[in-house]
Structure formats: C-alpha cells, structure tokens
Design an enzyme around this catalytic site. Sequence first.
Site, PDB file in Angstrom:
ATOM      1  N   GLU A   4      61.628  88.388  52.634  1.00  0.00           N
ATOM      2  CA  GLU A   4      60.265  87.888  52.465  1.00  0.00           C
ATOM      3  C   GLU A   4      59.599  87.658  53.817  1.00  0.00           C
ATOM      4  OE1 GLU A   4      58.923  87.245  49.453  1.00  0.00           O
ATOM      5  OE2 GLU A   4      60.702  87.182  48.155  1.00  0.00           O
ATOM      6  N   THR A   5      58.306  87.905  53.859  1.00  0.00           N
ATOM      7  CA  THR A   5      57.470  87.496  54.984  1.00  0.00           C
ATOM      8  C   THR A   5      56.397  86.560  54.435  1.00  0.00           C
ATOM      9  OG1 THR A   5      57.828  89.543  56.228  1.00  0.00           O
ATOM     10  CG2 THR A   5      55.882  88.237  56.791  1.00  0.00           C
TER      11      THR A   5
END
Length: 262
Positions: free
Chosen positions: A46-47
């Site tokens: 995830e970012t």
Amino acid sequence: MKLTIYQIDAFTDKVFGGNPACVVPLEDWLPDELLLKIAMENAVAETAFFVKKEDRYHLRWFTPDIEMDLCGHATLAAAYVLKVHLEHACNNMVFETISGQLEVKCDRDVFTLDFPSRPAQRETLPKAIKEAINIQPDAVLKARDYVLVYPSESMVMNLQIDRNTFDRINLGTGGVIATSKGSNCDFVSRFFTPQATILEDPVTGSAHCTLVPYWSQQLNKKELTAFQVSERRGILYCKDLDERVLISGRARTYMVGHIWVE
C-alpha cells in the site's frame, strides 16, 4: 514536481518486519491516475497519500493495482510519519477517508487505530478458492473478505495457494483470510488477494476489523493479541468495542527520500 516519500514498516518494532507502506504527504490532490502510478512504482502492498485540511487529514490508500476502501498498516504508517517525522503536536490524529472518520492515538511508540467493526456471516466457499487451496477449512465466513477458519495454527502456516486457479475470482477490494487459534497468542492469520500484484499481504490491519469480533466471540475475550504469520510477521494488539475495533502496533522507518513526477 518533487515529493517527499517515507517507507515505514508497520506492526513491528524492527526494520524488515511487519508490513511495508509508503507514505507521500501532498499539498493538494494529484490526479488519481498519477497516484496509482506512484503506488505501482513503489511496489509495496500500500501507498498512503494525505492532504491536510484544517485540523485533520484526508487520507487515501492505493495498492499497485487499485484504490482501497480501508487499510490498517498504511494508516498506522501515515500516523507514524506525522508524529515522528512531521512533528505533529497532538497525540491524536484524525483522518477523513472513504470509510469514514478514523482516529489514531499515539502513546509513546504505540499507535492505536480506531476502525469500524465488520462482523462476518456464514458463507459458502467459492469453487475457485476451494480448488486453489491445499487445505480445506472447517468453516467459511464473509464480510468484505472471505474468512477461512482452521483448527490449528500449523494448517494456516502450511496453507498454499495455486495462483492460476485463485486468480479466477475477483473480490474487488476484498481478499481471503486464513485464521486459527494461536499457540502463543489468541489467534493467527494470513491474508491473500486474488488478481493482485502482491498475492500475500504481510500484515493486514483491515482484516482485523472482521477477525477481532469473530475471535472475541469465540474466545469470550474483549482484548486479544494477534500474529499475522506471513514471512515478515507482525503483531497486533486488539480490542473489541462492539461497533468499533481498536488495533494497536508499532512501526519503524526504513527509508526517507524524494520522488520526481512530471
């Protein structure tokens, strides 16, 4: 355009453990297509991107493939960046998200996420999942994610996924949780996402929105300690508040740098 990027290992007290998340603070929102390209380039589960609006932060999460509806470890990472690197003055942080308002409280080096509870209901296991796994579960439930309940931790540890078969199913932002009672904790889990760049998520905070109410009922306990038994491992301290769940953990900084986008 030059942006600062932080890579944080969440739900761990040491680098190279837990779940890595990238965090990118923004002054204003960039186009969604660009946010997704940044997440693809980062190549972690995830970012998180956030924009400050008055006294709170608008937060969004992207995998290398899609925007997510809820993410625990990247929320913890964003709060950690605010507190440790950006010197956020208050120990309470409020994020506005597509899953509603989320609060994170910091007590020394422990961050506690206040997330919605997502209890699961009994469900039939889809054929593609049944044929993709080498060990069949004792029970199947579903909320956002499918939950496969096993009688022992060793079965969860030894679970294998046939990727070609598994990818026949599309669960949108959901995935498949394998879980059991733990030998040295209350419960363990692993998390898999079909049709995703990263098949197994190392530590999945949002999955515990469903795991916590389930195991709280099964074990007749409101406070639980959980291990996600992926290769990187992660520890989560959880509390069932009926409508909400508290998910606590630590984090460490792996990298601080810059990215340049046109």
